[in-house]
Each structure stands twice: as structure tokens, then as C-alpha cells.
Design an enzyme around this catalytic site. Structure first.
Site, mmCIF file in Angstrom:
data_model
loop_
_atom_site.group_PDB
_atom_site.id
_atom_site.type_symbol
_atom_site.label_atom_id
_atom_site.label_comp_id
_atom_site.label_asym_id
_atom_site.label_seq_id
_atom_site.Cartn_x
_atom_site.Cartn_y
_atom_site.Cartn_z
ATOM 1 N N LYS A 197 0.831 -1.211 0.000
ATOM 2 C CA LYS A 197 0.000 0.000 0.000
ATOM 3 C C LYS A 197 0.872 1.270 0.000
ATOM 4 C CE LYS A 197 -3.949 -2.163 2.405
ATOM 5 N NZ LYS A 197 -4.827 -2.053 3.607
ATOM 6 N N TYR A 250 -12.648 -1.866 -3.216
ATOM 7 C CA TYR A 250 -13.086 -1.987 -1.820
ATOM 8 C C TYR A 250 -14.602 -1.853 -1.672
ATOM 9 C CZ TYR A 250 -8.397 -2.177 0.205
ATOM 10 O OH TYR A 250 -7.133 -2.567 0.590
ATOM 11 N N PHE A 282 -15.203 3.821 7.546
ATOM 12 C CA PHE A 282 -13.854 4.203 7.113
ATOM 13 C C PHE A 282 -13.675 4.128 5.597
ATOM 14 C CE2 PHE A 282 -13.764 -0.318 8.387
ATOM 15 C CZ PHE A 282 -13.302 -0.905 7.216
ATOM 16 N N ARG A 287 -2.027 -14.356 5.278
ATOM 17 C CA ARG A 287 -2.594 -13.515 6.345
ATOM 18 C C ARG A 287 -1.799 -13.693 7.647
ATOM 19 N NH1 ARG A 287 -7.132 -10.556 4.709
ATOM 20 N NH2 ARG A 287 -7.307 -9.918 6.868
ATOM 21 N N THR A 296 -5.119 -6.816 11.097
ATOM 22 C CA THR A 296 -5.416 -5.554 10.406
ATOM 23 C C THR A 296 -4.782 -4.369 11.137
ATOM 24 O OG1 THR A 296 -7.520 -6.519 9.718
ATOM 25 C CG2 THR A 296 -7.312 -4.123 9.525
ATOM 26 N N ARG A 320 2.828 -6.287 8.961
ATOM 27 C CA ARG A 320 2.122 -5.119 9.510
ATOM 28 C C ARG A 320 2.757 -4.642 10.819
ATOM 29 N NH1 ARG A 320 -4.002 -6.976 7.716
ATOM 30 N NH2 ARG A 320 -4.130 -5.643 5.864
ATOM 31 N N ASN A 374 -1.894 0.351 7.008
ATOM 32 C CA ASN A 374 -1.309 -0.887 7.530
ATOM 33 C C ASN A 374 -0.453 -1.658 6.525
ATOM 34 O OD1 ASN A 374 -3.377 -1.687 5.940
ATOM 35 N ND2 ASN A 374 -4.521 -2.802 7.518
ATOM 36 N N HIS A 428 -2.166 -5.293 1.708
ATOM 37 C CA HIS A 428 -3.470 -5.930 1.560
ATOM 38 C C HIS A 428 -3.268 -7.429 1.357
ATOM 39 C CE1 HIS A 428 -7.496 -6.860 0.024
ATOM 40 N NE2 HIS A 428 -6.890 -7.556 -0.911
ATOM 41 N N GLU A 436 -9.788 -10.832 -7.013
ATOM 42 C CA GLU A 436 -8.949 -9.637 -6.832
ATOM 43 C C GLU A 436 -7.744 -9.648 -7.765
ATOM 44 O OE1 GLU A 436 -10.103 -8.790 -2.140
ATOM 45 O OE2 GLU A 436 -8.063 -9.376 -2.646
#
Ligand code: IDP
Ligand code: MG
Length: 140
Positions: A10, A50, A58, A86, A92, A103, A113, A116, A127
Site C-alpha cells: 500500500k 473496496y 472508514f 494472512r 489488520t 504489519r 497498515n 493488503h 482480486e
């Protein structure tokens, strides 16, 4: 069974110059890179990506953030890719993420963070299709 997941480095992590560090963590964890590209998302692209979060408070902030700079999209494949990726990136909220996760190391906050990851095998495929055409997926 082999699964695919979409990773995105990100804008906050790109600005911190940790693209290489994050890709090294991903490949050391055994993921194969099937496709990779740096890009800058438009508001329309980030909003569509998203869309599942559009009712969340948010959402506007998330879309602004994802458009705030360059991102690196990476299509990944591995046995158990969704869960393993993950685990590699952590919770998150970086404050809650386990030591040594992406993260924890590079995230700023629950909003910013660093990375993704897809949340299911089905969403991984969907995705990846958002960023890459079938002919750009190199699976050898
Ligand atoms: P995930 O990225 O760990 O799957 P999601 O709940 O799918 O988390 O949320 C998508 C993204 O939205 C997060 O990675 C984060 O950037 C942002 N986000 C999630 N929850 C919050 C929040 O409570 N406040 C601000 N941003 C959030
Ligand atoms: Mg998610």
C-alpha cells in the site's frame, strides 16, 4: 491445495521504501509470484476494489489512502496461500499484529497498515483479476 491471493503493497509502505523488504518476506515464506506491477489507483478503481466495505465508516478514508500514492500489486500462489499470507502480514491493526509480521514491522495504524491480502480463495482469484489479465499471469 494451491491457492492464489492478491497482495498489495500500500502507499504508506511504498513511501517508506520497504517494497524490497516486503517482497523478500513474501518469497522467503514460499510464495510464488505469478504477476507483479506498480501502479497508482484512481478513485474509481479504489472504490470498486473496496466496494465490499462501502457501508463501513472508514470507506472514504480507505479509498483516499489507497489513491494517495503508488502501490505494488502482486499475484501470489502457494499451498494454503490465503491463511499463510494472512499469518505473514498479521492482524489488520499493526498494534495487534504478531511480532515479525509485515504489519507489525511496517504498518502505521489500523488505517495505514502497509499491505493488503485477500480473505478467501474465491476473492483471491477475483482480486487478481482486478489487476491482471489472464495473459499476464505467469504460472510455470
Ligand atoms: P484486512 O485488510 O486485514 O483484510 P479489512 O477489514 O478487510 O482488513 O479492511 C480493509 C482495509 O480497510 C484495512 O486493511 C485497513 O486499511 C482499512 N480499515 C479496516 N478497518 C479500519 C478501521 O476500523 N479504521 C480505519 N481503517 C480501517
Ligand atoms: Mg479484507
Amino acid at each position: 491445495m494451491k491457492e492464489r491471493t492478491l497482495a498489495i503493497i500500500k502507499p504508506d509502505a511504498v513511501k517508506k521504501n520497504v517494497i524490497g523488504e516486503i517482497i523478500a518476506m513474501i518469497t522467503k515464506a514460499g510464495f510464488s509470484i505469478l504477476a507483479m506491477r506498480m501502479t497508482k489507483l484512481s478513485v474509481a478503481q479504489a472504490s470498486a476494489f473496496y466496494e465490499v466495505h462501502k457501508e463501513r465508516p472508514f470507506y472514504g478514508e480507505l479509498v483516499d489512502y489507497m489513491c494517495s500514492g503508488k502501490v505494488v500489486a502482486i499475484a501470489l500462489e502457494k499451498e494454503n496461500a490465503i491463511e499463510d499470507y494472512r499469518k505473514l502480514i498479521g492482524s489488520t491493526d499493526p498494534k495487534e499484529a504478531a511480532e515479525g509480521t509485515v504489519r507489525k514491522l511496517y504498518g502505521e495504524s489500523k488505517s495505514f497498515n502497509a499491505v493488503h491480502g485477500s480473505d478467501s480463495a474465491e476473492n483471491g482469484i477475483r482480486e487478481i483479476g482486478f489487476f491482471f489479465a489472464e495473459c499476464e499471469i505467469v504460472n510455470i
